[in-house]
Each structure stands twice: as C-alpha cells, then as structure tokens.
Write a protein that holds these residues in place. Structure first.
Motif, mmCIF file in Angstrom:
data_model
loop_
_atom_site.group_PDB
_atom_site.id
_atom_site.type_symbol
_atom_site.label_atom_id
_atom_site.label_comp_id
_atom_site.label_asym_id
_atom_site.label_seq_id
_atom_site.Cartn_x
_atom_site.Cartn_y
_atom_site.Cartn_z
ATOM 1 N N LEU A 47 0.821 -1.201 0.000
ATOM 2 C CA LEU A 47 0.000 0.000 0.000
ATOM 3 C C LEU A 47 0.858 1.256 0.000
ATOM 4 C CD1 LEU A 47 -2.267 -1.332 2.866
ATOM 5 C CD2 LEU A 47 -2.918 -1.223 0.466
ATOM 6 N N ALA A 48 0.636 2.114 -0.981
ATOM 7 C CA ALA A 48 1.329 3.406 -1.010
ATOM 8 C C ALA A 48 0.610 4.366 -0.071
ATOM 9 C CB ALA A 48 1.337 3.969 -2.426
ATOM 10 N N GLU A 49 1.369 5.270 0.492
ATOM 11 C CA GLU A 49 0.812 6.282 1.378
ATOM 12 C C GLU A 49 -0.201 7.131 0.605
ATOM 13 O OE1 GLU A 49 2.963 10.063 3.058
ATOM 14 O OE2 GLU A 49 3.654 8.262 4.117
ATOM 15 N N ASP A 50 -1.352 7.420 1.220
ATOM 16 C CA ASP A 50 -2.384 8.219 0.558
ATOM 17 C C ASP A 50 -1.841 9.587 0.160
ATOM 18 O OD1 ASP A 50 -4.321 6.282 0.750
ATOM 19 O OD2 ASP A 50 -5.194 7.070 2.602
ATOM 20 N N ALA A 54 3.886 7.850 -5.079
ATOM 21 C CA ALA A 54 4.736 6.672 -4.906
ATOM 22 C C ALA A 54 4.774 5.812 -6.162
ATOM 23 C CB ALA A 54 4.224 5.851 -3.731
ATOM 24 N N ILE A 55 5.852 5.057 -6.291
ATOM 25 C CA ILE A 55 6.020 4.153 -7.422
ATOM 26 C C ILE A 55 6.497 2.796 -6.905
ATOM 27 C CG2 ILE A 55 8.339 5.053 -7.869
ATOM 28 C CD1 ILE A 55 7.840 4.448 -10.849
ATOM 29 N N VAL A 69 -1.818 -1.348 -4.061
ATOM 30 C CA VAL A 69 -2.496 -0.060 -4.199
ATOM 31 C C VAL A 69 -1.418 1.015 -4.254
ATOM 32 C CG1 VAL A 69 -4.151 1.566 -3.214
ATOM 33 C CG2 VAL A 69 -4.488 -0.882 -2.887
ATOM 34 N N ALA A 70 -1.226 1.615 -5.442
ATOM 35 C CA ALA A 70 -0.215 2.660 -5.612
ATOM 36 C C ALA A 70 -0.566 3.475 -6.851
ATOM 37 C CB ALA A 70 1.176 2.041 -5.762
ATOM 38 N N PRO A 71 -0.119 4.735 -6.905
ATOM 39 C CA PRO A 71 -0.408 5.539 -8.091
ATOM 40 C C PRO A 71 0.354 5.070 -9.327
ATOM 41 C CG PRO A 71 0.654 6.872 -6.382
ATOM 42 C CD PRO A 71 0.469 5.518 -5.832
ATOM 43 N N HIS A 72 1.613 4.717 -9.176
ATOM 44 C CA HIS A 72 2.446 4.283 -10.302
ATOM 45 C C HIS A 72 2.952 2.878 -10.017
ATOM 46 C CE1 HIS A 72 2.473 8.387 -11.831
ATOM 47 N NE2 HIS A 72 2.710 8.775 -10.579
ATOM 48 N N SER A 86 -3.771 4.093 -9.572
ATOM 49 C CA SER A 86 -4.595 5.281 -9.782
ATOM 50 C C SER A 86 -4.059 6.205 -10.865
ATOM 51 C CB SER A 86 -4.747 6.051 -8.475
ATOM 52 O OG SER A 86 -3.485 6.448 -7.985
ATOM 53 N N SER A 87 -2.786 6.106 -11.213
ATOM 54 C CA SER A 87 -2.225 6.987 -12.222
ATOM 55 C C SER A 87 -1.738 6.217 -13.453
ATOM 56 C CB SER A 87 -1.081 7.807 -11.614
ATOM 57 O OG SER A 87 -0.600 8.729 -12.553
ATOM 58 N N HIS A 88 -0.736 5.368 -13.279
ATOM 59 C CA HIS A 88 -0.108 4.699 -14.424
ATOM 60 C C HIS A 88 0.283 3.284 -14.056
ATOM 61 C CE1 HIS A 88 3.450 3.692 -16.987
ATOM 62 N NE2 HIS A 88 2.615 4.106 -17.916
ATOM 63 N N LEU A 89 -0.027 2.351 -14.946
ATOM 64 C CA LEU A 89 0.343 0.956 -14.752
ATOM 65 C C LEU A 89 1.098 0.487 -15.979
ATOM 66 C CD1 LEU A 89 0.163 -1.849 -13.345
ATOM 67 C CD2 LEU A 89 -2.007 -2.161 -14.528
ATOM 68 N N GLU A 90 2.276 -0.100 -15.749
ATOM 69 C CA GLU A 90 3.077 -0.652 -16.840
ATOM 70 C C GLU A 90 3.264 -2.141 -16.594
ATOM 71 O OE1 GLU A 90 7.636 -0.418 -18.507
ATOM 72 O OE2 GLU A 90 6.756 1.389 -17.640
ATOM 73 N N LEU A 91 2.852 -2.949 -17.582
ATOM 74 C CA LEU A 91 3.042 -4.393 -17.508
ATOM 75 C C LEU A 91 4.110 -4.766 -18.519
ATOM 76 C CD1 LEU A 91 -0.688 -5.538 -17.300
ATOM 77 C CD2 LEU A 91 0.914 -5.066 -15.441
#
Length: 162
Positions: A47-50, A54-55, A69-72, A86-91
């Motif tokens: 979990l990333a800090e609200d 964070a990445i 749970v993280a933005p990046h 919530s922002s960007h996901l790279e697979l």
C-alpha cells in the motif's frame, strides 16, 4: 519554436528508496512512500501512502501474494491479487497478474498476462474500506417476511409481506 517537438509528459522514473532483495521474504502488509523496488517475495498487501506520488516496481524475479495499491506501478514479475493503479500501470513482458486490474492509464507489453478483469477507472482507486465491506455483508431486509416486488428505474425496491 520551430523544429522543436512537444515533449511527452514523463512518467516518474522514480528514486527507489526501498529495496526488497531477491533473498528476502516479507509476510504482512507493506506501507511505503517514494519508490519501492521488489526482487523478493511479499505475502500481504502493498500500500502506497495516501496522496503520495509513490512508485512500485516489481522485477521479473519478484512476487507479491496480495493486493497492490499505488499511483504508479511497474510489473515484470508475478502478482496473485488485485492491482489498483490510480495513475499509471506498466506491464512488462514477463508480468503475470492473477487477479483484477484497476487502472487509469495502462501500458502492456507483448508477453504480459492478466488472468482477471481489466477495469478502467478515471478517478483514483483503492481498496474498499473494511467498514463498507462489513456493511455490505451484513445488509439484510428489515423484515424477514418481506420480499422485493419490483425495482424502479432509480434502483429503489418496493416490498410486500406474505
């Protein structure tokens, strides 16, 4: 100016403050801010800090058994759980996700696999709170003899007694 191309907004390459090495196994939830690079194994939620930018980067030898749970998020390893980016996901090419993926922007390389649903979300996403989950589980009709008769277009039920 002439001859200059517009620069694409750069996704965060990130400064990775924390490393979980290949010889490390963590049991329990991991809360972080900044950058987290995982070569080892985590059994629990990550979990990333609200409100942080964070990445999380999971290498091809890394494994996470739990929700993320993280933005990046950059994944090139194995995840057994849901991913909320919530922002960007790279697979990357060796990414394997066994769970649902909730994302705003996704980049998926040939060879990556998702065994679950891909759900596009424009608003920031996260895990449902425990209070909401328990409320939904305990929600029951006020009168056990009442049954739903019909549901109107607004989703309201009218009930009848037998």
């Amino acid at each position: 100016m002439l001859g200059k191309k517009k620069q694409k907004p750069r996704r965060p390459t990130g400064h990775f403050d924390t490393l979980i090495s290949g010889k490390t196994s963590v049991s329990g939830d991991v809360h972080f801010s900044g950058g987290l690079h995982v070569d080892g194994r985590i059994r629990g939620k990550v979990l990333a800090e609200d409100g942080s930018d964070a990445i999380l980067r999971l290498s091809e030898v890394g494994e996470i058994d739990g929700d993320i749970v993280a933005p990046h998020v950059i994944i090139n390893g194995t995840v057994r759980g849901d991913v909320y980016a919530s922002s960007h996901l790279e697979l990357a090419t060796k990414a394997a996700i066994h769970g649902n993926v909730y994302y705003n922007l996704i980049e998926m390389a040939m060879g990556a696999s998702v065994n679950g649903n891909l759900v596009h979300q424009k608003e920031p996403v996260g895990l449902p709170s425990e209070a909401e989950s328990s409320l939904q589980k305990t929600k029951a009709p006020a009168d056990p003899t009442a049954r739903p008769e019909k549901i109107d277009s607004a989703g309201a039920e009218s009930v009848t007694k037998e």
